[in-house]
Motif scaffolding. Sequence first.
Motif, mmCIF file in Angstrom:
data_model
loop_
_atom_site.group_PDB
_atom_site.id
_atom_site.type_symbol
_atom_site.label_atom_id
_atom_site.label_comp_id
_atom_site.label_asym_id
_atom_site.label_seq_id
_atom_site.Cartn_x
_atom_site.Cartn_y
_atom_site.Cartn_z
ATOM 1 N N GLN A 191 0.856 -1.187 0.000
ATOM 2 C CA GLN A 191 0.000 0.000 0.000
ATOM 3 C C GLN A 191 0.887 1.231 0.000
ATOM 4 O O GLN A 191 1.495 1.566 1.010
ATOM 5 C CB GLN A 191 -0.929 -0.001 1.210
ATOM 6 N N ASP A 192 0.936 1.889 -1.132
ATOM 7 C CA ASP A 192 1.760 3.082 -1.310
ATOM 8 C C ASP A 192 0.962 4.323 -0.900
ATOM 9 O O ASP A 192 -0.265 4.281 -0.779
ATOM 10 C CB ASP A 192 2.184 3.175 -2.785
ATOM 11 N N LEU A 249 1.808 3.761 8.408
ATOM 12 C CA LEU A 249 2.966 2.898 8.174
ATOM 13 C C LEU A 249 3.544 2.392 9.496
ATOM 14 O O LEU A 249 3.859 1.210 9.633
ATOM 15 C CB LEU A 249 4.020 3.660 7.369
ATOM 16 N N GLY A 250 3.644 3.279 10.470
ATOM 17 C CA GLY A 250 4.142 2.882 11.781
ATOM 18 C C GLY A 250 3.263 1.839 12.445
ATOM 19 O O GLY A 250 3.764 0.876 13.034
ATOM 20 N N ASP A 251 1.946 2.009 12.328
ATOM 21 C CA ASP A 251 1.018 1.024 12.889
ATOM 22 C C ASP A 251 1.190 -0.323 12.200
ATOM 23 O O ASP A 251 1.187 -1.364 12.852
ATOM 24 C CB ASP A 251 -0.437 1.491 12.744
ATOM 25 N N ARG A 263 2.875 12.128 4.411
ATOM 26 C CA ARG A 263 2.592 10.953 3.597
ATOM 27 C C ARG A 263 3.904 10.404 3.057
ATOM 28 O O ARG A 263 4.850 11.154 2.803
ATOM 29 C CB ARG A 263 1.639 11.298 2.461
ATOM 30 N N VAL A 264 3.935 9.094 2.878
ATOM 31 C CA VAL A 264 5.123 8.414 2.360
ATOM 32 C C VAL A 264 4.753 7.777 1.038
ATOM 33 O O VAL A 264 3.761 7.034 0.953
ATOM 34 C CB VAL A 264 5.620 7.336 3.358
ATOM 35 N N ARG A 265 5.542 8.083 0.009
ATOM 36 C CA ARG A 265 5.286 7.569 -1.339
ATOM 37 C C ARG A 265 6.557 6.984 -1.920
ATOM 38 O O ARG A 265 7.633 7.561 -1.797
ATOM 39 C CB ARG A 265 4.817 8.700 -2.261
#
Length: 151
Positions: free
Chosen positions: A56-57, A64-66, A101-103
């Motif tokens: 999941q991008d 992401l941490g969760d 957000r991380v992409r």
Amino acid sequence: MTAPPLDPDAALRLDHQLCFALYSASLAMTRLYQPLLNALGLTYPQYLVLLALWEQDDVTVSVLGDRLGLDSGTLTPLLKRLEAAGRLQRVRDAADERRVRVRLTADGRALKARAQHIPGCVLAASGCSIGDVGTLTRQIRHLRERLLAGA
């Protein structure tokens, strides 16, 4: 939480400790991954971040941490190193500037093809069938959930 009565001497034997079995297996697994990931320029924690992003991008750092079970103090340095390597980018959420957000970058997405062989290498090294690995993975995941619920 009440534990069943145990033979005190047997209970304190190293080879009877679930924690040691998990710990030593984790060390062995990390050693197995090291040369595979070195060839990709990744550490094991960085690989886990990429695995999550390949699924999941474009997620928030908190999501992401969760997913990885990591706090932001641990995750942020990983993300910074992956960003410096050109594998991902961190951007402020347009709807809420407080969220990041991380992409994946094109390089981060392309790395997935170079990592395709890793699960097969791990499976071969384990000497287990795919079914056995799936069963073991589910058992460990359930154990983790029970331990977290009891903590």
